[in-house]
Design an enzyme around this catalytic site. Structure first.
Site, PDB file in Angstrom:
ATOM      1  N   HIS A 141       0.845  -1.205   0.000  1.00 34.30           N
ATOM      2  CA  HIS A 141       0.000   0.000   0.000  1.00 34.30           C
ATOM      3  C   HIS A 141       0.881   1.257   0.000  1.00 34.30           C
ATOM      4  CE1 HIS A 141      -2.903   3.005   1.612  1.00 34.30           C
ATOM      5  NE2 HIS A 141      -3.772   2.276   0.939  1.00 34.30           N
ATOM      6  N   SER A 146      -8.999 -15.282  -1.111  1.00 37.01           N
ATOM      7  CA  SER A 146      -9.098 -13.835  -1.314  1.00 37.01           C
ATOM      8  C   SER A 146     -10.439 -13.465  -1.936  1.00 37.01           C
ATOM      9  CB  SER A 146      -7.963 -13.372  -2.229  1.00 37.01           C
ATOM     10  OG  SER A 146      -8.193 -12.034  -2.630  1.00 37.01           O
TER      11      SER A 146
END
Lengths: 424, 424
Positions: A121, A322
C-alpha cells in the site's frame, strides 16, 4: 447547544441522500457495508476518550478500555498470539497500525532497513518517510506477491544491517499473500538472525482466521507485529483497526518513552473510544461461527463473479482465500461509477459481505446508464436496447437532465461525457 | 447483521449508566460536554472515509470532503491565515496535528533541533521519538510559560542548526501561553533566520479567536503550523482536531512523497469522515457570535471558581484568557472523583461550557460523599453534618453498600477507603 439552522439541516439531508446512492455502487473497496450498530448511538452524547494504553488505568474515566481489551484479546486469539506474549490496541486505521509496527521495528533495530514490495500500500512509503527509516522497495511479481529472488539478492548484499520486512497478507490490488515460511527460509539461508517482521493484514487478517486452509499469517508464523483494519472485513462507520505486537518490543519502547516522561505506548494518545465499542459489538453479533459463514459467503460470491466475468469473455481471477477479483481495466466511466481503484492495466472488485449476485449480474444496470461486459471488457453504455456506447461522445446538460442522470454527473465527467454548465 | 445478544445489550446499558454518572463529575479535562449532534446518527450506517487530502478528488466517493474543507476554512480564518497561504485537514486529535507539524518541520530542516518547554504535553516527547528528530527540553517557569532565558542561552550555543520551536498556546497544566513575539525577538536577536514555529493550540486555539484582547497565537504571528483540538473547546463524542500549515511546507512534503508514489499528504490515510461533519455542525450551530458567548461564559465561570476557592482560603489563579483554574493539589480522593489530572503539587479544573456554578459551589456534594474546601485545601468527607473526613479511615464493603456508595468504589479505592471483597 443552539439548534442546527435550517440550511444546514437541508445540506446534511442532501448529503445523506448522495451517500445512500453511492453506497449502492460500492464494489471497488474492501469495506463491508452490511453493518448497523444502533447500540452505539447513545454514546454519541459523551466525551469518551481512550487516552493512551488500554491496559493501564487512566484518570480520564469516560473510556471504553474494558471493551477495547476484549477486542484486543479476540484479535490476539485469532492471529494466534500466545497468551501474554503480545500487546495491542485499537487504532484509527491501517496506517496507524503499520506505523506502530514499523516504529517498534526501528526502535529495536535503529540501523535496520525496511524492505517492502512494490505492491505494498502506498502509505508504506509515507510511514517510512515519517519515521525517517531507511528502506528499499523490492520488485513484485505480476500476481502481487513479492519477488522472492529480488528480495534474496538484495538482502544478500546488505547482511550487515538487520532487515525489517513489511509483509503483505493481502495486497491492496491483487489480494496477494506474501509467503511467510518462504521469507523466513530466505533469512535462514542467509544466516540472518537479527530481523523484524511486520505484517500488513488490513483485509485478510480478518478473513484467514475463518477459512479451512489459511496461508501462514499470524504470530505462529514468527511475525513481530501486525496491523488489521476494523472497517474492512468487519465493517465500521469510521476507519479503525487493531495493532498487535510482541510484548518484548512494546516494553522496550515503553521504557524509552517513560524515560522522557511519557507513559503512553500508543501512537495517537487521545483515542477514539467508540471504535472499540463498534468492534466489540460486531464480535458479539457475529461470533466466530458468524464470521466463518460470512467469509464463506464472500468467497462464494468472488467465485460467482469470476464465473460471470468469464462467461462474458473477461479474464478474471483471484488468489486462494481472497475476495479480491482481478480483471482487465475497464472504461474510466465504469471505474468512476463503481468506485474502483485501478492500477495500470488492471482493476478489481471486492466481494465484501454487502455485495450481492444482483450487483454482480448487472455490474450496474441503472435508470440511465448501463454498464455491460462485452468484447472481453467492461464498457459504459447508453440504456437503449442496442447498447450504444456513450463513453466517447459528448452529452449536453439538457440531455443529461432529461435522462435523469444528474446523479451520474461525476461518472460522466470522468468520461468527458457531460459538458460543463457554462457550455450548455 | 445478527442481533446483539442479550448479555451484550445489558453490558452496554450498564456501561452507558456508568458513563452518564461520570459525565457529571468531569471538571478536570478540557472537554466540553454540552454538545448533542443527533444529525450525525444517520451517517453511522455508511462506510464513510475521508481518504487522504480533502482538497484532492478521491475515487472513494463516500466521503465528507466538502464539509471538511469548510471546517478547514473556518479554522484558517480564525487562526488568521492569509487566503491560499495554508493547507489543512481534520485530524484524529492533537497528537496527529502536532506530529504533522513537526514532521513538516523536520522535512524542511532535516538537521533541525526541536525545542520545547518542560510544560509541553507529554506526547511531544513521543512524537519527537517517532520522527527520530533531535530535541532539547527547555526549562519552564512556575507559571507554565517557557523559560525565555534558558531558551535564549540554549539557542545561542547551537546557532549552526535551525531551531524548530514547539510553542504552547495554552499548556496542559497551567493554560499558559508562550509569548510568540518574545520568541521571535529571541530568534532575531540571535540572527537566526532559518527556523520553524509549530504551535500546539489544542484548547486555546478555539478560545483566543473569541476574546477581545488575545495573546499572539495565529499565522499573523509568523507561525508555520498549528494543531487545534476539536473535542476540547468545541466538544465532540470522539477525539478530533484540525492541523493547519503553510502551503509551501506542505507542497514540499507532497512532492517528496509523490516521488515515492504516494499522493497523500495527511498522516493517517484513511480518515474519519464523521468528525468533519461534527465540527461542521458545531460551527453551524454556534456561529461566531455563539462561540464568543460561550467563551465569555467559560471565563466568567473560571473567575467565579477562583472567587469561591479564595473565599475558602484556597489559593487559586488562572492566566489571562484561560479557563484553566490552578490550585494546590487536593486529596487523592478528590482527584479521582473529579477526574483531575494533577501534576506534582498542583491540580486544575477547566471551566468548560458544561461546568455550572452548582458544580463549582459544591465541588461535589453527593449522596454519600462530600468534597469540601477547608483549611486551605480540598478534602473528601463523609456526609455527616460534622463533615468528618473519611480520607484516612477504612470503610467496609458493607458500610459502603449501606451508604449506597458502591458507585464511588474507585474514588474510595484510591483513598484506601473501601476494603477489597475478600477482606469484607
Amino acid at each position: 447547544m443552539p439548534p442546527l439552522p435550517a440550511a444546514a439541516v437541508e445540506r446534511l439531508t442532501r448529503f445523506q441522500a448522495e451517500i445512500e446512492q453511492l453506497a449502492g455502487t460500492m464494489v471497488g473497496y474492501p469495506c463491508s457495508q452490511d453493518f448497523d450498530y444502533p447500540e452505539i448511538t447513545p454514546f454519541l452524547q459523551f466525551s469518551l476518550n481512550n487516552v493512551g494504553d488500554p491496559f493501564a488505568e487512566s484518570i480520564y474515566r469516560e473510556n471504553s478500555y474494558a471493551f477495547e481489551r476484549e477486542v484486543v484479546a479476540f484479535f490476539q486469539k485469532h492471529l494466534r498470539a500466545g497468551t501474554g506474549d503480545t500487546w495491542g490496541y485499537v487504532t484509527s486505521g491501517g496506517t496507524e497500525g503499520n506505523m506502530y509496527g514499523l516504529y517498534l521495528a526501528r526502535e529495536v533495530y535503529p540501523d535496520g532497513v525496511v524492505y517492502y514490495s512494490e505492491h505494498t500500500h502506498y502509505s508504506a512509503a509515507k510511514i517510512v518517510r515519517v519515521l525517517g527509516a531507511r528502506s528499499i522497495m523490492i520488485r513484485g511479481r505480476s500476481d502481487g506477491e513479492i519477488d522472492y529472488d529480488d528480495l534474496y539478492e538484495t538482502l544478500k548484499l546488505r547482511r550487515d544491517v538487520p532487515p525489517i520486512l513489511l509483509v503483505n497478507v493481502g495486497t491492496t490490488m491483487h489480494g496477494a499473500i506474501d509467503d511467510l515460511p518462504r521469507l523466513r527460509a530466505i533469512l535462514k539461508d542467509l544466516a540472518i538472525t537479527r530481523f523484524y517482521i511486520h505484517v500488513d493484514a488490513a483485509l485478510s487478517g480478518m478473513i484467514l482466521p475463518w477459512v479451512d486452509d489459511p496461508q501462514s499469517f499470524g504470530f505462529d508464523a514468527g511475525i513481530d507485529s501486525v496491523a488489521v483494519s476494523g472497517h474492512k472485513f468487519i465493517g465500521s462507520p469510521m476507519p479503525c483497526g487493531v495493532a498487535l505486537a510482541r510484548r518484548r518490543h512494546v516494553d522496550r519502547v515503553a521504557r524509552s518513552v517513560e524515560y522522557v516522561g511519557c507513559m503512553d505506548t500508543t501512537i495517537s494518545g487521545s483515542r477514539n473510544a467508540l471504535t472499540p465499542l463498534i468492534l466489540w459489538s460486531a464480535i458479539q453479533r457475529w461470533g466466530e461461527e458468524g464470521f466463518r459463514r460470512r467469509v464463506r459467503y464472500c468467497l462464494d460470491m468472488a467465485d460467482y463473479a469470476i464465473a460471470q466475468f468469464k462467461a462474458h469473455g473477461v479474464e478474471a481471477w483471484r488468489h486462494k482465500n481472497s475476495v479480491t477479483v482481478v480483471f482487465p481495466r475497464p472504461d474510466d466511466g465504469v471505474i468512476a461509477h463503481w468506485q474502483m481503484a485501478p492500477s495500470r492495466d488492471i482493476a478489481h472488485l471486492m466481494t465484501m459481505a454487502h455485495v450481492t449476485r444482483d450487483m454482480i449480474d448487472h455490474l450496474g444496470i441503472e435508470d440511465a446508464v448501463e454498464i455491460r461486459m462485452e468484447e472481453g471488457r467492461i464498457v459504459l453504455c447508453a440504456p437503449e436496447p442496442e447498447a450504444r456506447p456513450v463513453a466517447r461522445r459528448k452529452m449536453s446538460v439538457e440531455e443529461a437532465a432529461e435522462r435523469g442522470i444528474e446523479k451520474y454527473r461525476r461518472t460522466l465527467e470522468v468520461l468527458g461525457g457531460v459538458v460543463r454548465e457554462d457550455e450548455a
